[in-house]
Design a protein around this motif. Structure first.
Motif, short mmCIF file in Angstrom:
data_model
loop_
_atom_site.label_atom_id
_atom_site.label_comp_id
_atom_site.label_asym_id
_atom_site.label_seq_id
_atom_site.Cartn_x
_atom_site.Cartn_y
_atom_site.Cartn_z
N LEU A 179 0.86 -1.20 0.00
CA LEU A 179 0.00 0.00 0.00
C LEU A 179 0.89 1.24 0.00
N PRO A 180 1.56 1.50 -1.11
CA PRO A 180 2.57 2.58 -1.11
C PRO A 180 2.00 3.96 -0.86
N ASN A 181 0.78 4.21 -1.30
CA ASN A 181 0.23 5.56 -1.14
C ASN A 181 -0.25 5.81 0.28
N LEU A 182 -0.84 4.80 0.90
CA LEU A 182 -1.19 4.94 2.31
C LEU A 182 0.09 5.04 3.15
N ALA A 183 1.12 4.35 2.73
CA ALA A 183 2.41 4.46 3.44
C ALA A 183 2.96 5.88 3.32
N ARG A 184 2.77 6.50 2.15
CA ARG A 184 3.21 7.89 1.97
C ARG A 184 2.45 8.82 2.91
N LEU A 185 1.15 8.59 3.00
CA LEU A 185 0.33 9.40 3.91
C LEU A 185 0.84 9.25 5.34
N ARG A 186 1.09 8.03 5.72
CA ARG A 186 1.55 7.78 7.09
C ARG A 186 2.91 8.45 7.32
N ALA A 187 3.77 8.35 6.31
CA ALA A 187 5.11 8.91 6.47
C ALA A 187 5.09 10.44 6.59
N SER A 188 4.17 11.06 5.86
CA SER A 188 4.12 12.53 5.91
C SER A 188 3.26 13.04 7.06
N GLY A 189 2.50 12.15 7.66
CA GLY A 189 1.62 12.57 8.75
C GLY A 189 1.54 11.50 9.81
N ASP A 190 0.36 10.86 9.90
CA ASP A 190 0.17 9.83 10.91
C ASP A 190 -0.86 8.81 10.45
N TYR A 191 -0.92 7.75 11.19
CA TYR A 191 -1.89 6.68 10.95
C TYR A 191 -2.35 6.17 12.30
N ALA A 192 -3.66 5.95 12.45
CA ALA A 192 -4.17 5.41 13.71
C ALA A 192 -5.45 4.62 13.46
N ARG A 193 -5.78 3.81 14.39
CA ARG A 193 -7.11 3.18 14.37
C ARG A 193 -8.10 4.20 14.91
N VAL A 194 -9.31 4.15 14.37
CA VAL A 194 -10.29 5.15 14.76
C VAL A 194 -11.53 4.46 15.31
N GLY A 195 -11.98 4.95 16.45
CA GLY A 195 -13.15 4.35 17.09
C GLY A 195 -14.40 4.55 16.26
N THR A 196 -15.14 3.47 16.05
CA THR A 196 -16.36 3.54 15.24
C THR A 196 -17.58 3.66 16.15
N THR A 197 -18.74 3.63 15.54
CA THR A 197 -19.99 3.80 16.28
C THR A 197 -20.51 2.46 16.79
N ASN A 198 -21.46 2.52 17.67
CA ASN A 198 -22.22 1.34 18.08
C ASN A 198 -23.66 1.53 17.59
N PRO A 199 -24.09 0.72 16.63
CA PRO A 199 -23.40 -0.39 16.00
C PRO A 199 -22.43 0.09 14.92
N ALA A 200 -21.48 -0.79 14.59
CA ALA A 200 -20.49 -0.47 13.55
C ALA A 200 -21.10 -0.74 12.18
N LYS A 203 -3.32 13.96 16.51
CA LYS A 203 -3.39 13.32 17.83
C LYS A 203 -3.88 11.88 17.63
N THR A 204 -3.00 10.95 17.82
CA THR A 204 -3.34 9.56 17.49
C THR A 204 -3.87 8.78 18.69
N ALA A 205 -4.01 9.43 19.82
CA ALA A 205 -4.52 8.71 20.99
C ALA A 205 -6.04 8.64 20.93
N ASN A 206 -6.55 7.47 20.61
CA ASN A 206 -8.00 7.20 20.62
C ASN A 206 -8.84 8.15 19.78
N PRO A 207 -8.48 8.41 18.54
CA PRO A 207 -9.38 9.24 17.72
C PRO A 207 -10.70 8.50 17.47
N ARG A 208 -11.76 9.28 17.30
CA ARG A 208 -13.09 8.71 17.04
C ARG A 208 -13.67 9.36 15.79
N LEU A 209 -14.69 8.72 15.25
CA LEU A 209 -15.32 9.30 14.06
C LEU A 209 -15.88 10.69 14.37
#
Lengths: 196, 610
Positions: free
Chosen positions: B21-42, B578-584
């Motif tokens: 995934l070279p383009n997502l890797a570019r995004l991550r390299a120039s900024g950040d990447y994190a898991r993002v909290g979804t809604t209930n229900p997902a 801010k990659t600590a627990n981002p949410r939608l």
């Protein structure tokens, strides 16, 4: 939303309704209520509508128009258009009008009068109405029905007098043929994929 | 803002590690990447509504695909509905999502937006900019996608979300049958157009003609045709215009043809699917005709065996390509403001191809498992990455680029019959002589409401049969809270009787999950399933099948409507955040802040950029 009222002069209102040769009228009758119109002291449907809408911000055009003028108004005006159809062949005007409004939200009413003041009417909408013979409707009832079908408030115009809209009666008639709601819901939801 | 529906973090991580995934890797390299909290229900419409409004579902009112009418117990679509001033006026579509979407807030600040295919945007509402509505846009019949299968074979029964039309062989070698259009608004009968198919065995194709349509379409075996514009007379004053395309399934010994759901014609949609109204027509003129229904990929045709996997994937590639063309077209015209485009084919493909990742998936039993399809899910992620590359190629150093998935993905191996469990607990009663089974039917047909305290509907919601709220409610207000506690306690940790695995991780009262003005419409209890489990097929529409837990044997073998903590989405940005627990909920404030607009206190999240 447009309301189109075509005002026709005919020899005999009964013949007008029953004559299969009148182009467009039979088709209109198969898509809505029709019948003879009781007289009313407030005037013709045309006059009552004009009076009621004169007090509103509803833009309206009431005049004698030839077919090209009528089509111009249908294209340009989002309003009520009342037309005195003076032509010998009213079916031609009707046909031209109907073909010009394909898909638009409209209420179409025909009011046909003979020299003695006897009247017939035909009423329909884009969505179609039950095709039933109604002989107890008065001119002001027809106007009240038109206004309700167009989603307009009846207001307190004296021209309406004690008018009774026929929409509830038409709704009752249409409801008899409704299909199972569950079938519609099932079809609406099944494309989701998430459900059985 | 690139929406990539259903991208699962564990798969993203694995492919990033492989360098796939070279383009997502570019995004991550120039900024950040994190898991993002979804809604209930997902769920897609719930999650993207939270993205759009910055509110939890209690604020925007989309709690599930399905809602219920407490006065009838009937389910219906939760995304939109139709209203009429009277029985004879033209219906008006009404969006059931409330809250103020971020593009409306931007409009108020004088900042333009281009919004492409965001769920729950139908009917399209005015904005400063352009909007093409997404999930929720119906086909011409009013459903979310009903295809038609034509066959000369006798006695073929209709499967899921389809119409089956028997074809008649004619003396001249052609076969004929009706193309089924919308229902007549007066009597609800189907409006049909005569269709003629002329098979050409030598050339491996067929020519299709539809009455009233100028020209004919040629379609090759195993391929999709171009679009055909068709018109169905709804009455003497109205014609519904639509677009349909065909997939030639087989020429001999039987002739079989699949017609797509009939899409709204961009030239004359029955209801507003774009804002301004002419935008959809202009866009189609500029990039070519595209699908307009909210859900493009015909998963039902694959489930029903009308389309094979290759045919389904060809349609999916068409969906990717047309969406990419929209995005590129708009990005090339973008000067400033927000451009959002959702790519949701990745979600549909994962639903249908997850079984190929798991040879022992119950959906594989008795069904061929061609080895070539094991890579299809990963291919979708590569396709998503390519789309991100297209956006990055059009971004300058002032442009904030965000790639976001609304939720992750998981296997769907076992379905939990929540109504059957409630029946077993004595909380849902069936009419005398009826036991949990297929015969109990759906839509709660066999439920005795006078003895029922709770019922399940949708994809993980349980409702109390509350007096004063439900038509035949019997649970008094004072008894509601103890009953909710009783159900939550008993259902949390429910083991799968087959092997003891935990099927349900937890059950929460709605007050513990939501806040806001629409909370009263939510299910009383929310069921959080474990990995591999989901609400059963029968539960979703009020069925009471036999057994508490059952195998999922349908090709729809992956899903995400489980405990939201198990299926977070992914968030990439080309700037550190801010990659600590981002949410939608944080995305709308982030976009508003980035564009210099006010972050209204009503918004529940916070800007993620420092």
């Amino acid at each position: 939303m447009k309301i189109i009222v075509l005002h026709l002069s005919v020899t005999d209102p009964i013949e007008f309704l029953d004559d299969p040769e009148t182009r467009g009228v039979a088709a209109l009758m198969s898509n809505g209520p029709h019948g003879l119109l009781g007289s009313h002291e407030c005037g013709s449907p045309f006059q009552i509508l004009r009076s009621v809408l004169a007090m509103s911000d509803w833009k309206s055009v009431f005049s004698a128009l030839d077919t090209p003028e009528l089509l111009d108004h249908l294209k340009e005006d989002d309003s009520l258009i009342g037309v005195d159809v003076a032509q010998a062949e009213p079916g031609e005007t009707l046909e031209a009008a109907l073909s010009a409004i394909d898909g638009e939200a409209v209420v179409v009413a025909l009011s046909a009068i003979d020299a003695s003041g006897n009247r017939a009417f035909v009423l329909t909408t884009t969505e179609g109405l039950p095709s039933i013979r109604v002989n107890e409707m008065r001119a002001n009832d027809l106007v009240a029905t038109i206004l309700e079908l167009a989603g307009l408030e009846l207001g307190s115009s004296p021209a309406l007098c004690d008018a009774q809209s026929f929409v509830p009666a038409l709704t009752e008639t249409a409801g008899a043929g409704a299909i199972d709601d569950e079938e519609l819901v099932r079809e609406r939801l099944r494309g989701l994929g998430y459900i059985a | 803002m690139i929406g990539l529906d259903g991208l699962e973090p564990t798969i993203v991580d694995a492919l990033l590690a492989e360098g796939a995934l070279p383009n997502l890797a570019r995004l991550r390299a120039s900024g950040d990447y994190a898991r993002v909290g979804t809604t209930n229900p997902a769920q897609t419409p719930v999650a993207w509504s939270t993205f759009a409004t910055g509110l939890n579902p209690g604020g925007h009112g989309i709690f599930d695909f399905i809602r219920r009418d407490p006065l009838t117990y009937l389910p219906d679509l939760a995304l939109n509905r139709y209203e009429q001033k009277n029985a004879f006026s033209q219906p008006a579509a009404v969006n059931l999502r409330s809250g103020t979407p971020v593009w409306e807030r931007l409009s108020q600040a004088g900042i333009p937006s281009t919004i492409l295919r965001c769920p729950c945007t139908y009917p399209a509402a005015p904005l400063r900019g352009k909007l093409l509505a997404g999930m929720g846009v119906p086909d011409l019949r009013g459903g979310l996608g009903t295809s038609t299968f034509f066959t000369t074979q006798a006695s073929i029964q209709a499967g899921e979300a389809e119409i089956v039309v028997p074809l008649k062989r004619q003396g001249d070698g052609s076969v004929t049958g009706p193309l089924v259009g919308p229902r007549n608004p007066k009597d609800r009968t189907d409006i049909e157009l005569p269709l003629v198919i002329r098979p050409d065995l030598a050339r491996g194709c067929a020519v299709i003609a539809v009455q009233g349509v100028a020209g004919k379409l040629e379609v090759a075996l195993g391929r999709w045709s171009d679009w055909m514009s068709v018109g169905f007379k709804l009455g003497m004053l109205r014609t519904a215009r639509g677009l349909v395309r065909f997939h030639l399934v087989r020429l001999e010994p039987e002739v079989e043809l699949l017609a797509s759901p009939i899409n709204f014609d961009p030239d004359a949609p029955l209801f507003p699917i774009s804002a301004p109204g002419e935008y959809v027509r202009d866009l189609a003129n500029e990039i070519g005709v595209f699908h307009t229904t909210g859900m493009v990929e015909d998963h039902a045709a694959l489930s029903n065996g009308r389309l094979d996997e290759a045919g389904f994937l060809r349609q999916c590639e068409d969906a990717w390509s047309e969406r990419e063309a929209m995005m590129v077209h708009e990005l090339d015209r973008l000067d400033s403001g927000l451009c959002y485009c959702l790519f949701d084919t990745s979600d549909r493909v994962q639903h249908m191809f997850w079984r190929f990742r798991e040879p022992d998936h119950p959906a594989n039993l008795g069904r061929p498992v061609p080895t070539g399809f094991a890579r299809v899910v990963a291919d979708q992620y590569r396709r998503a990455d390519a789309v991100v590359g297209q956006a990055l190629a059009r971004a300058d150093d002032k442009t904030l680029v965000i790639a976001l998935s609304d939720h992750g993905f998981n296997s769907f191996r076992r379905g939990v019959n929540l109504n059957t469990w409630l029946h077993e607990q004595g909380l849902l009663a069936l009419k005398p002589g009826v036991e949990p089974s297929e015969e109990a039917g759906d839509f709660f047909r066999s439920v005795d409401w006078s003895r029922t305290k709770a019922y399940a509907l949708g994809l993980g919601g349980i409702y109390l049969n509350l007096a004063g709220r439900e038509r035949d409610g019997i649970v008094k207000a004072d008894d509601a809270q103890p009953l909710k506690t009783q159900i939550a306690t008993a259902l949390s940790g429910l083991p799968d009787p087959r092997d003891g695995k935990t099927a349900i991780r937890s059950v929460h009262p709605r007050e513990a999950v939501y806040r806001g003005p629409r909370i009263g419409e939510a299910p009383d209890l929310l069921v959080n399933f474990n990995s591999g489990f989901r609400a059963s097929w029968g539960t979703s529409l009020g069925g009471v099948p036999a057994g508490i837990v059952e195998d999922n044997v349908k090709p729809w073998s992956g899903d995400h409507i489980i405990d939201p903590s198990l299926v977070p989405g992914v968030l990439f940005m080309n700037r550190p955040f801010k990659t600590a627990n981002p949410r939608l909920e944080d995305l709308a404030p982030t976009i508003l802040a980035a564009l210099g607009a006010e972050v209204h206190p009503e918004l529940e999240g916070s800007p993620l950029l420092p």
